[in-house]
Design a protein around this motif. Sequence first.
Motif, PDB file in Angstrom:
ATOM      1  N   GLU A 141      44.116  67.392  42.604  1.00  0.00           N
ATOM      2  CA  GLU A 141      44.116  67.695  44.036  1.00  0.00           C
ATOM      3  C   GLU A 141      44.506  69.146  44.322  1.00  0.00           C
ATOM      4  N   PRO A 142      43.719  70.088  43.822  1.00  0.00           N
ATOM      5  CA  PRO A 142      43.967  71.487  44.190  1.00  0.00           C
ATOM      6  C   PRO A 142      43.678  71.703  45.672  1.00  0.00           C
ATOM      7  N   GLU A 143      44.455  72.577  46.303  1.00  0.00           N
ATOM      8  CA  GLU A 143      44.206  72.852  47.717  1.00  0.00           C
ATOM      9  C   GLU A 143      44.270  74.337  48.044  1.00  0.00           C
ATOM     10  N   GLY A 144      45.477  74.901  48.088  1.00  0.00           N
ATOM     11  CA  GLY A 144      45.622  76.283  48.519  1.00  0.00           C
ATOM     12  C   GLY A 144      44.962  77.254  47.562  1.00  0.00           C
ATOM     13  N   VAL A 145      44.331  78.283  48.119  1.00  0.00           N
ATOM     14  CA  VAL A 145      43.676  79.323  47.332  1.00  0.00           C
ATOM     15  C   VAL A 145      44.000  80.679  47.954  1.00  0.00           C
ATOM     16  N   LYS A 146      44.416  81.634  47.122  1.00  0.00           N
ATOM     17  CA  LYS A 146      44.762  82.952  47.650  1.00  0.00           C
ATOM     18  C   LYS A 146      44.490  84.023  46.611  1.00  0.00           C
ATOM     19  N   ALA A 147      43.706  85.037  46.995  1.00  0.00           N
ATOM     20  CA  ALA A 147      43.464  86.180  46.125  1.00  0.00           C
ATOM     21  C   ALA A 147      44.582  87.197  46.301  1.00  0.00           C
ATOM     22  N   SER A 148      44.975  87.842  45.198  1.00  0.00           N
ATOM     23  CA  SER A 148      46.005  88.877  45.267  1.00  0.00           C
ATOM     24  C   SER A 148      45.462  90.089  46.021  1.00  0.00           C
ATOM     25  N   GLY A 151      42.937  92.060  44.224  1.00  0.00           N
ATOM     26  CA  GLY A 151      41.741  91.333  43.831  1.00  0.00           C
ATOM     27  C   GLY A 151      41.685  90.896  42.388  1.00  0.00           C
ATOM     28  N   SER A 152      42.724  91.141  41.617  1.00  0.00           N
ATOM     29  CA  SER A 152      42.687  90.845  40.179  1.00  0.00           C
ATOM     30  C   SER A 152      43.007  89.399  39.847  1.00  0.00           C
ATOM     31  N   THR A 153      43.656  88.700  40.766  1.00  0.00           N
ATOM     32  CA  THR A 153      44.188  87.370  40.475  1.00  0.00           C
ATOM     33  C   THR A 153      43.904  86.426  41.631  1.00  0.00           C
ATOM     34  N   VAL A 154      43.669  85.167  41.312  1.00  0.00           N
ATOM     35  CA  VAL A 154      43.549  84.120  42.325  1.00  0.00           C
ATOM     36  C   VAL A 154      44.599  83.051  42.020  1.00  0.00           C
ATOM     37  N   TYR A 155      45.336  82.665  43.059  1.00  0.00           N
ATOM     38  CA  TYR A 155      46.353  81.626  42.942  1.00  0.00           C
ATOM     39  C   TYR A 155      45.821  80.336  43.560  1.00  0.00           C
ATOM     40  N   VAL A 156      46.079  79.218  42.886  1.00  0.00           N
ATOM     41  CA  VAL A 156      45.602  77.911  43.346  1.00  0.00           C
ATOM     42  C   VAL A 156      46.754  76.912  43.258  1.00  0.00           C
ATOM     43  N   VAL A 164      51.349  75.889  40.543  1.00  0.00           N
ATOM     44  CA  VAL A 164      50.504  76.993  40.969  1.00  0.00           C
ATOM     45  C   VAL A 164      49.789  77.507  39.726  1.00  0.00           C
ATOM     46  N   HIS A 165      48.475  77.550  39.792  1.00  0.00           N
ATOM     47  CA  HIS A 165      47.667  78.058  38.690  1.00  0.00           C
ATOM     48  C   HIS A 165      47.316  79.517  38.973  1.00  0.00           C
ATOM     49  N   VAL A 166      47.513  80.361  37.986  1.00  0.00           N
ATOM     50  CA  VAL A 166      47.255  81.792  38.110  1.00  0.00           C
ATOM     51  C   VAL A 166      45.977  82.096  37.326  1.00  0.00           C
ATOM     52  N   ILE A 167      44.920  82.517  38.036  1.00  0.00           N
ATOM     53  CA  ILE A 167      43.595  82.664  37.432  1.00  0.00           C
ATOM     54  C   ILE A 167      43.159  84.125  37.470  1.00  0.00           C
ATOM     55  N   ASP A 168      42.689  84.618  36.334  1.00  0.00           N
ATOM     56  CA  ASP A 168      42.151  85.973  36.257  1.00  0.00           C
ATOM     57  C   ASP A 168      40.815  86.008  36.996  1.00  0.00           C
ATOM     58  N   ALA A 169      40.672  86.928  37.956  1.00  0.00           N
ATOM     59  CA  ALA A 169      39.490  86.954  38.811  1.00  0.00           C
ATOM     60  C   ALA A 169      38.261  87.544  38.130  1.00  0.00           C
ATOM     61  N   GLU A 170      38.429  88.132  36.967  1.00  0.00           N
ATOM     62  CA  GLU A 170      37.277  88.665  36.232  1.00  0.00           C
ATOM     63  C   GLU A 170      36.773  87.678  35.185  1.00  0.00           C
ATOM     64  N   SER A 171      37.687  87.164  34.363  1.00  0.00           N
ATOM     65  CA  SER A 171      37.290  86.248  33.297  1.00  0.00           C
ATOM     66  C   SER A 171      37.284  84.789  33.738  1.00  0.00           C
ATOM     67  N   PHE A 172      37.952  84.502  34.847  1.00  0.00           N
ATOM     68  CA  PHE A 172      38.148  83.129  35.345  1.00  0.00           C
ATOM     69  C   PHE A 172      38.853  82.251  34.300  1.00  0.00           C
ATOM     70  N   GLN A 173      39.799  82.864  33.623  1.00  0.00           N
ATOM     71  CA  GLN A 173      40.672  82.148  32.713  1.00  0.00           C
ATOM     72  C   GLN A 173      42.028  81.926  33.371  1.00  0.00           C
ATOM     73  N   VAL A 174      42.644  80.774  33.086  1.00  0.00           N
ATOM     74  CA  VAL A 174      43.978  80.491  33.615  1.00  0.00           C
ATOM     75  C   VAL A 174      45.001  81.306  32.824  1.00  0.00           C
ATOM     76  N   LYS A 175      45.723  82.174  33.530  1.00  0.00           N
ATOM     77  CA  LYS A 175      46.724  83.022  32.877  1.00  0.00           C
ATOM     78  C   LYS A 175      48.086  82.350  32.804  1.00  0.00           C
ATOM     79  N   ALA A 176      48.389  81.478  33.769  1.00  0.00           N
ATOM     80  CA  ALA A 176      49.697  80.819  33.783  1.00  0.00           C
ATOM     81  C   ALA A 176      49.627  79.586  34.668  1.00  0.00           C
ATOM     82  N   ASN A 177      50.485  78.620  34.363  1.00  0.00           N
ATOM     83  CA  ASN A 177      50.699  77.439  35.194  1.00  0.00           C
ATOM     84  C   ASN A 177      52.181  77.404  35.546  1.00  0.00           C
TER      85      ASN A 177
END
Length: 325
Positions: A141-148, A151-156, A164-177
Motif C-alpha cells: 500500500e504505497p501512497e505518498g510520493v515526493k521528489a527531492s 530531482g535526484s531522489t524520489v521518496y515513497v 519510506v523508500h528512497v529511490i534513485d530518480a535516474e536508475s530507479f533503484q531503491v537506495k534505502a528503506n
Amino acid sequence: MKSMALGAGLALLLLLSSAAQARGTGYVFVSSEKDDQVVVLDGKTLERVAAIPTGKRPRWLQFDADKNKLFVAASNSNRIDIIDVASLKVERSIAGVEDPEIFDLSTDGRLLYISYEDDAEFGAVEIASGRRVAEVAVGEEPEGVKASPDGSTVYVTSEVANMVHVIDAESFQVKANILVDNRPRRFAITPDGREVWVTNELSGTVSIIDAAKNQVVGSIRFQPKGFRPEDVTPVGIVMTGDGRIAYITLGRANHVAVVDVPSRRITDLVLVGRRAWGLALSRDESRLFVANGLSDDLSVIDTASRRVIKSVPVGRVPHSVVVDD
C-alpha cells in the motif's frame, strides 16, 4: 505561403495568450471525491467560479511548473486527468493508471511519479506518451510520493510496511528503506533538502529523516486536548518557503498544527472543519486553505492571527487543494 505564415502566427499568438491567461488566475482548486469534479473558487472573494467534471473520485491535485496545467488523480477511473487552467476544462487524460491517489512530477516536467497501491509498486509514467517507463517494487500500500528539490531522489511511503523508500530518480533503484511510525502518508522536504518530514497517520506523529544519512533523527507527537489518541491522524503537510514553519492537518482531530521547524516545537493548534486532510498555502503565505473531508468544506486560515476567517462549501468529500497565484 503568406496565408500559412499568418495562420501559424495567429495560432502562436493564441497559444501564448492562453498561457499568459493561465498564470496567476488567483483561483483555488479543490477536488471533490464524491462529486467527480474539481471545484474552482476565486481566491479573493472565495466565490465559486466553476466546477470542472473529471473522472471518478478525483483526489490528488498538482500543477506543472508553469501552472498552465493541473493534474488530477481520478482514482476510480484509473487515469490522470490534465486540466487546462486557462479554459478550466480537462484537455486530455493519461489512461491505464490503476487507482492513482498521490503522485509528483519530475523536476524536468517529463515524468509522473505514481504510487500503485494495489500492486505494491512505484511507477514513472511519461507525460507526453502515457507510457510507463519504470516499475519499482516497494512495500504494501504505497501512497505518498515526493521528489527531492534537486530531482535526484524520489521518496515513497508504504502504509502497511511503515517505511519510506528512497529511490534513485535516474536508475530507479531503491537506495534505502527507512522504518518510520505507523501508517506513513505524506511528505514535506525542507527547502535546503536536508530533512524529509513524514506524517504518520495512525501514530499521531511526524518522523523527521536526515536526507544525507537516510535515517530518522527526530519525531513530533500531536496530542491536542479533548481528543482520543486514535482520532489524532496527521496526513497533510506543507512548509513555508523559508522552511521555518510547517502546517500539518490532524485528520479526525479537526485541527491544523503549527510547528516551528528549527526547534520542532508545536506553537499552535487551529480548529478547522471535520477530518482536516489536504492543505495549501497562498503564494504570499498569508492564507492557508484546508480541505475538510467530513464537513464538505474548505477552511480559510489567516496565518498571521492563526484563525479561520471563512468556511466555504466545496462539494462532497474534498480531498486536495491547490492555489494558482
